[in-house]
Scaffold this active site. Sequence first.
Site, PDB file in Angstrom:
ATOM      1  N   ASN A  81       4.302  -6.276  -2.880  1.00 54.24           N
ATOM      2  CA  ASN A  81       4.784  -7.583  -2.409  1.00 54.24           C
ATOM      3  C   ASN A  81       3.660  -8.471  -1.873  1.00 54.24           C
ATOM      4  OD1 ASN A  81       4.357  -5.819  -0.234  1.00 54.24           O
ATOM      5  ND2 ASN A  81       5.699  -6.995   1.093  1.00 54.24           N
ATOM      6  N   GLU A  82       2.409  -8.196  -2.255  1.00 56.70           N
ATOM      7  CA  GLU A  82       1.265  -8.902  -1.663  1.00 56.70           C
ATOM      8  C   GLU A  82       1.404 -10.417  -1.690  1.00 56.70           C
ATOM      9  OE1 GLU A  82       1.043  -6.112  -3.226  1.00 56.70           O
ATOM     10  OE2 GLU A  82      -0.452  -4.851  -2.263  1.00 56.70           O
ATOM     11  N   GLY A 119       0.816  -1.223   0.000  1.00 52.39           N
ATOM     12  CA  GLY A 119       0.000   0.000   0.000  1.00 52.39           C
ATOM     13  C   GLY A 119       0.843   1.264   0.000  1.00 52.39           C
TER      14      GLY A 119
HETATM   15  C1  LIG Z   1      -9.373 -12.213  -5.158  1.00 54.28           C
HETATM   16  C2  LIG Z   1      -8.765 -10.980  -4.600  1.00 54.28           C
HETATM   17  C3  LIG Z   1      -9.788 -10.015  -4.189  1.00 54.28           C
HETATM   18  C4  LIG Z   1      -9.523  -8.947  -3.480  1.00 54.28           C
HETATM   19  C5  LIG Z   1      -8.206  -8.674  -2.894  1.00 54.28           C
HETATM   20  C6  LIG Z   1      -8.236  -9.007  -1.480  1.00 54.28           C
HETATM   21  C7  LIG Z   1      -7.309  -8.787  -0.591  1.00 54.28           C
HETATM   22  C8  LIG Z   1      -5.942  -8.441  -0.759  1.00 54.28           C
HETATM   23  C9  LIG Z   1      -5.673  -6.985  -0.823  1.00 54.28           C
HETATM   24  C10 LIG Z   1      -4.692  -6.561   0.164  1.00 54.28           C
HETATM   25  C11 LIG Z   1      -3.702  -5.586  -0.368  1.00 54.28           C
HETATM   26  C12 LIG Z   1      -2.689  -5.381   0.669  1.00 54.28           C
HETATM   27  C13 LIG Z   1      -1.876  -4.389   0.677  1.00 54.28           C
HETATM   28  C14 LIG Z   1      -0.919  -4.133   1.781  1.00 54.28           C
HETATM   29  O1  LIG Z   1      -0.399  -3.053   1.886  1.00 54.28           O
HETATM   30  S1  LIG Z   1      -0.619  -5.364   2.939  1.00 54.28           S
HETATM   31  C15 LIG Z   1       0.707  -4.772   3.944  1.00 54.28           C
HETATM   32  C16 LIG Z   1       2.008  -5.146   3.332  1.00 54.28           C
HETATM   33  N1  LIG Z   1       3.094  -4.581   4.080  1.00 54.28           N
HETATM   34  C17 LIG Z   1       4.221  -5.233   4.286  1.00 54.28           C
HETATM   35  O2  LIG Z   1       4.410  -6.340   3.864  1.00 54.28           O
HETATM   36  C18 LIG Z   1       5.242  -4.527   5.116  1.00 54.28           C
HETATM   37  C19 LIG Z   1       5.441  -5.201   6.409  1.00 54.28           C
HETATM   38  N2  LIG Z   1       6.418  -4.471   7.232  1.00 54.28           N
HETATM   39  C20 LIG Z   1       7.747  -4.517   7.006  1.00 54.28           C
HETATM   40  O3  LIG Z   1       8.240  -5.116   6.083  1.00 54.28           O
HETATM   41  C21 LIG Z   1       8.597  -3.762   7.956  1.00 54.28           C
HETATM   42  O4  LIG Z   1       7.821  -3.493   9.106  1.00 54.28           O
HETATM   43  C22 LIG Z   1       9.139  -2.443   7.426  1.00 54.28           C
HETATM   44  C23 LIG Z   1       8.031  -1.548   6.843  1.00 54.28           C
HETATM   45  C24 LIG Z   1      10.186  -2.710   6.339  1.00 54.28           C
HETATM   46  C25 LIG Z   1       9.816  -1.678   8.593  1.00 54.28           C
HETATM   47  O5  LIG Z   1      10.758  -2.501   9.227  1.00 54.28           O
HETATM   48  P1  LIG Z   1      11.288  -2.138  10.694  1.00 54.28           P
HETATM   49  O6  LIG Z   1      11.655  -0.704  10.751  1.00 54.28           O
HETATM   50  O7  LIG Z   1      12.321  -3.148  11.034  1.00 54.28           O
HETATM   51  O8  LIG Z   1      10.001  -2.277  11.627  1.00 54.28           O
HETATM   52  P2  LIG Z   1       9.343  -3.626  12.191  1.00 54.28           P
HETATM   53  O9  LIG Z   1       9.241  -4.636  11.121  1.00 54.28           O
HETATM   54  O10 LIG Z   1      10.039  -4.012  13.438  1.00 54.28           O
HETATM   55  O11 LIG Z   1       7.855  -3.136  12.508  1.00 54.28           O
HETATM   56  C26 LIG Z   1       7.572  -2.282  13.625  1.00 54.28           C
HETATM   57  C27 LIG Z   1       6.196  -2.624  14.118  1.00 54.28           C
HETATM   58  O12 LIG Z   1       5.253  -2.308  13.091  1.00 54.28           O
HETATM   59  C28 LIG Z   1       4.459  -3.469  12.808  1.00 54.28           C
HETATM   60  N3  LIG Z   1       4.095  -3.441  11.377  1.00 54.28           N
HETATM   61  C29 LIG Z   1       4.924  -3.451  10.329  1.00 54.28           C
HETATM   62  N4  LIG Z   1       4.244  -3.384   9.192  1.00 54.28           N
HETATM   63  C30 LIG Z   1       2.939  -3.342   9.515  1.00 54.28           C
HETATM   64  C31 LIG Z   1       1.739  -3.281   8.758  1.00 54.28           C
HETATM   65  N5  LIG Z   1       1.719  -3.227   7.420  1.00 54.28           N
HETATM   66  N6  LIG Z   1       0.570  -3.262   9.420  1.00 54.28           N
HETATM   67  C32 LIG Z   1       0.540  -3.294  10.769  1.00 54.28           C
HETATM   68  N7  LIG Z   1       1.652  -3.370  11.550  1.00 54.28           N
HETATM   69  C33 LIG Z   1       2.840  -3.377  10.930  1.00 54.28           C
HETATM   70  C34 LIG Z   1       5.355  -4.629  13.172  1.00 54.28           C
HETATM   71  O13 LIG Z   1       4.604  -5.782  13.399  1.00 54.28           O
HETATM   72  C35 LIG Z   1       6.021  -4.098  14.419  1.00 54.28           C
HETATM   73  O14 LIG Z   1       5.062  -4.225  15.462  1.00 54.28           O
HETATM   74  P3  LIG Z   1       5.522  -4.452  16.976  1.00 54.28           P
HETATM   75  O15 LIG Z   1       4.246  -4.626  17.729  1.00 54.28           O
HETATM   76  O16 LIG Z   1       6.376  -5.701  16.977  1.00 54.28           O
HETATM   77  O17 LIG Z   1       6.286  -3.215  17.342  1.00 54.28           O
END
Ligand SMILES: CC/C=C\C/C=C\CCCC/C=C/C(=O)SCCNC(=O)CCNC(=O)[C@H](O)C(C)(C)COP(=O)(O)OP(=O)(O)OC[C@H]1O[C@@H](n2cnc3c(N)ncnc32)[C@H](O)[C@@H]1OP(=O)(O)O
Length: 304
Positions: free
Chosen positions: A179-180, A155
């Site tokens: 990267n979904e 997103g």
């Molecule tokens: C047939 C089909 C019909 C319809 C379609 C249906 C559905 C599908 C559609 C869905 C489309 C989706 C889109 C999206 O955007 S999904 C989200 C994808 N995002 C990611 O993959 C990113 C994930 N995060 C990371 O890779 C890393 O966090 C990042 C951004 C590189 C930062 O790294 P870093 O600084 O090391 O931080 P942490 O990883 O330690 O994260 C800190 C903290 O934040 C939490 N967190 C990270 N990302 C998310 C997120 N996207 N949502 C919520 N929370 C998130 C993480 O868990 C940590 O939490 P904590 O509690 O441990 O502090």
Amino acid sequence: MALTAVIRVPSRALLRPWARLRDAALGWIEPAGGGGVEVSAQRFASQKVLVEPDPAAGVAVMKFKNPPVNSLSLELLTELVISLEKLENDKTVRGVVLTSDCPGIFSAGLDLTEMCGRNPAHYAEYWKAVQEMWLRLYLSNLVLVAAINGASPAGGCLIALTCDYRVMADNPKYCIGLNETLLGIVAPFWFKDNLVNTIGHRASERALQLGLLFPPTEALQVGMVDKVVPKDQVQSTALSVLAQWMAIPDHARQLTKNMMRKPTADRLLKQRDADIQNFVSFISRDSIQKSLQMYLEKLKQKKG
Ligand SMILES: CC/C=C\C/C=C\CCCC/C=C/C(=O)SCCNC(=O)CCNC(=O)[C@H](O)C(C)(C)COP(=O)(O)OP(=O)(O)OC[C@H]1O[C@@H](n2cnc3c(N)ncnc32)[C@H](O)[C@@H]1OP(=O)(O)O
């Protein structure tokens, strides 16, 4: 943040009820007795989206501020759309830089906690907000430039793709892409359409199936971003690009943008409700919920 611009806001008594909710969300306060009210731009800085207007230049910088990773929560999405609408209606603003206030992260994409362990009504509300954000950004009359100053998966990448131009910081740790599939989910057709319109069909097919996250130089090569610069120059470069785009007469540029983008936006507009239903039934599946939960767990364990 020192901001001096003054924005004229009509009396709340004249606004529809949703506008009162909007005022509350943005922290606007109307004095007792209430005819129109002048609010300083500082009030325009809401909690999760900071807006720094520069009326003399005709631009504003919009910064996402939802620590730690700027995940696109319902609250952030709502504020983003409201802030954008306000800028669209502000005659002094013709261009906006979208960037992040969170160090090293542009946006981690959709908030996984909004899509995990909730009920169908919540999923529907959330998805409508995601659609709204995309439609408003993609069809914006403003010149939008993304200053990508950190990681920008899924997103986060989508927000950047809605912009007219993308400047990215040259740190190889920052990656951008849809990267979904790595999460076991599927990028919706309008995410895909936006990507295809930006980098072409073959590159999109590969990037989407493999869930590729591109470091800046590769993102530049594939056309996902337009310029890569040192981190401390991302915002200033974005502002320079904005000035170049704003040298074009608005009406001609806006009509051209609309001509290029409307057919893509119309595909979603024609089937918004069906798209919400698809999302709700897809995301509610046990297998999808398990995949998302495992992915969230993995993110949390990464730290330990
Ligand atoms: C047939 C089909 C019909 C319809 C379609 C249906 C559905 C599908 C559609 C869905 C489309 C989706 C889109 C999206 O955007 S999904 C989200 C994808 N995002 C990611 O993959 C990113 C994930 N995060 C990371 O890779 C890393 O966090 C990042 C951004 C590189 C930062 O790294 P870093 O600084 O090391 O931080 P942490 O990883 O330690 O994260 C800190 C903290 O934040 C939490 N967190 C990270 N990302 C998310 C997120 N996207 N949502 C919520 N929370 C998130 C993480 O868990 C940590 O939490 P904590 O509690 O441990 O502090």
